[in-house]
Scaffold this active site. Structure first.
Site, PDB file in Angstrom:
ATOM      1  N   ASP A  96      43.193  32.662  40.215  1.00 35.57           N
ATOM      2  CA  ASP A  96      41.985  33.173  40.863  1.00 35.57           C
ATOM      3  C   ASP A  96      40.972  33.689  39.843  1.00 35.57           C
ATOM      4  OD1 ASP A  96      43.943  35.258  40.417  1.00 35.57           O
ATOM      5  OD2 ASP A  96      42.695  36.613  41.570  1.00 35.57           O
ATOM      6  N   GLU A 162      45.335  37.767  41.351  1.00 33.90           N
ATOM      7  CA  GLU A 162      45.428  38.744  40.253  1.00 33.90           C
ATOM      8  C   GLU A 162      44.244  39.689  40.260  1.00 33.90           C
ATOM      9  OE1 GLU A 162      45.084  40.802  36.589  1.00 33.90           O
ATOM     10  OE2 GLU A 162      43.642  39.308  37.210  1.00 33.90           O
TER      11      GLU A 162
END
Ligand SMILES: [Zn+2]
Length: 408
Positions: A96, A162
């Site tokens: 991400d 994350e």
């Protein structure tokens, strides 16, 4: 080994590594908190890349998330068998990315249209975290190309979520019981410009939202309302000052050595210039030295809000978004720390430094469960900035360190 024939092999892969990184930039993977649809498309692309490299086993661990169209947040683990199957070296990167931010600030190229200029690959996510992702994949590819078996199992882990707390990412994987205390864990998601910095400890993190409620009215008659924008700014500045003054200790083990308290995001308020806003929302990101107690800091923040509400007549509410107390540091003598120190000395010819940074990476979750983890990579610290880039030399040279680690 130490067989250094691996290095020219990595050099040969340079064009392919660059292209692959650029392909990944074209697939944004933004979490639902920031209006994105998650990591699925990127995970699918990544799986094709991993299949082409020829890992021994690729496993998906999806976490359910109703907020994204696919209802799942994918996590991938790619295994490459080693000479021994008792120990694992994990390299953990995240799929991400954060949103691009203000479009007009992207002056080199658009955030999702990667461009190479002066040895740098520009695009959102280039440095954070795809540089390390590609470096880890191609370290394994180079070993494969040469028919070399790593010393122990190499497990590359590509996680979701994350940037927003890791509930659907590394925390989900930890719950599956994948990691053991004797595993070697590298999280290449932070570091410094020459790759000498090994992070073994971190600061605590506190994220919160300040909601100031006044009374909306016409801008030409302010006395009929209560300007939440002005009051919100006043409170934020007062808070900023109080936090910096009261919590000003320095610890030279950390970079930067002091705690940081930063007003960051601001929510949109009214649609028109001539409306006095009745509500103001501003966010703070605080990274705090572990010697401070988060509870007492929060108490100070609340007290200032109450005092402000009483004096100004507006309601100031503090809404906590994230509170993570820094876990116990990774032992500076842990095996993975000394392996990495040795690799940096041998491959780069520089002296590694062991210390702490702002934190907030996947490593924290390993430290919490008592599994030693290091954060290391070679970066210009372009993460979350406009015109984010990854240096091609860092991409290649970090792949060499990963390959070297795999064989030691
Ligand atoms: Zn990152």
């Amino acid at each position: 080994m130490q067989d250094q024939s691996i290095f020219p092999e990595i050099e040969k892969l340079k064009t392919e590594m660059t292209q692959t990184l650029m392909d990944l930039i074209r697939i944004p993977a933004i979490g639902p908190e920031n209006g994105g649809e998650g990591e699925l498309k990127k995970a699918e692309k990544l799986t094709r890349i991993l299949n082409a490299v020829g890992f021994d086993k690729i496993v998906r661990y999806d976490a359910e998330d109703e907020r994204v169209p696919s209802k799942k947040r994918p996590n991938i683990v790619a295994y490459c068998n080693g000479q021994s199957d008792t120990e694992k070296l994990w390299i953990i990167t995240h799929m991400d990315i954060v949103p691009p931010g203000e479009d007009s600030l992207w002056t080199v190229t658009a955030p999702f249209e990667p461009k190479i200029s002066e040895g740098k690959i520009y695009g959102r996510g280039s440095e954070d975290n795809m540089q390390s992702m590609i470096a880890s994949i191609f370290a394994v590819k180079a070993l494969r190309n040469l028919g070399m078996k790593p010393k122990r199992i190499i497990a590359l882990c590509f996680v979701a979520d994350e940037e927003h707390g890791s509930t659907y990412g590394i925390q989900h994987l930890i719950k599956q019981g994948l990691f053991k205390a004797e595993d070697l864990i590298v999280v290449p998601d932070g570091g410094n410009e020459n790759g000498s910095f090994i992070e073994i400890t971190e600061k605590s993190a506190l994220w919160f939202r300040i909601r100031t409620i006044g009374k909306q009215t016409h801008a030409s008659r302010p006395s009929g309302g209560l300007n939440a924008n002005r009051l919100g700014m006043e409170y934020a500045l007062a808070l900023d000052k109080m936090l910096h003054e009261k919590y000003s200790a320095k610890d030279e083990y950390f970079d930067p050595p002091e705690s940081t308290f930063e007003p960051t995001k601001k929510d949109k308020n009214v649609d028109a210039v001539n409306i006095i806003p009745g509500e103001d929302i501003v966010y703070f990101d605080c990274r705090i030295l572990p010697s401070y107690d988060l509870e007492s800091i929060l108490k100070d923040i609340e007290e200032l809000a109450e005092d402000f509400s009483t004096r100004k007549g507006a309601m100031v509410k503090i809404e906590l978004l994230q509170k993570s107390v820094a876990p116990k540091p990774t032992d500076a003598n842990a095996k993975i720390v000394s392996m990495l120190q040795q690799a940096i000395k041998k491959v780069r010819g520089i002296e590694p430094i062991v210390g702490g940074i702002g934190g907030g990476t996947c490593a924290a979750f390993f430290r919490k469960i008592g599994v030693p983890a290091v954060v290391w990579s070679t970066v210009d610290e372009m993460a979350h900035q406009p015109n984010e880039y990854a240096k091609i030399t860092n991409l290649i040279n970090d792949a060499k360190i990963f390959a070297y680690l795999a064989t030691m």
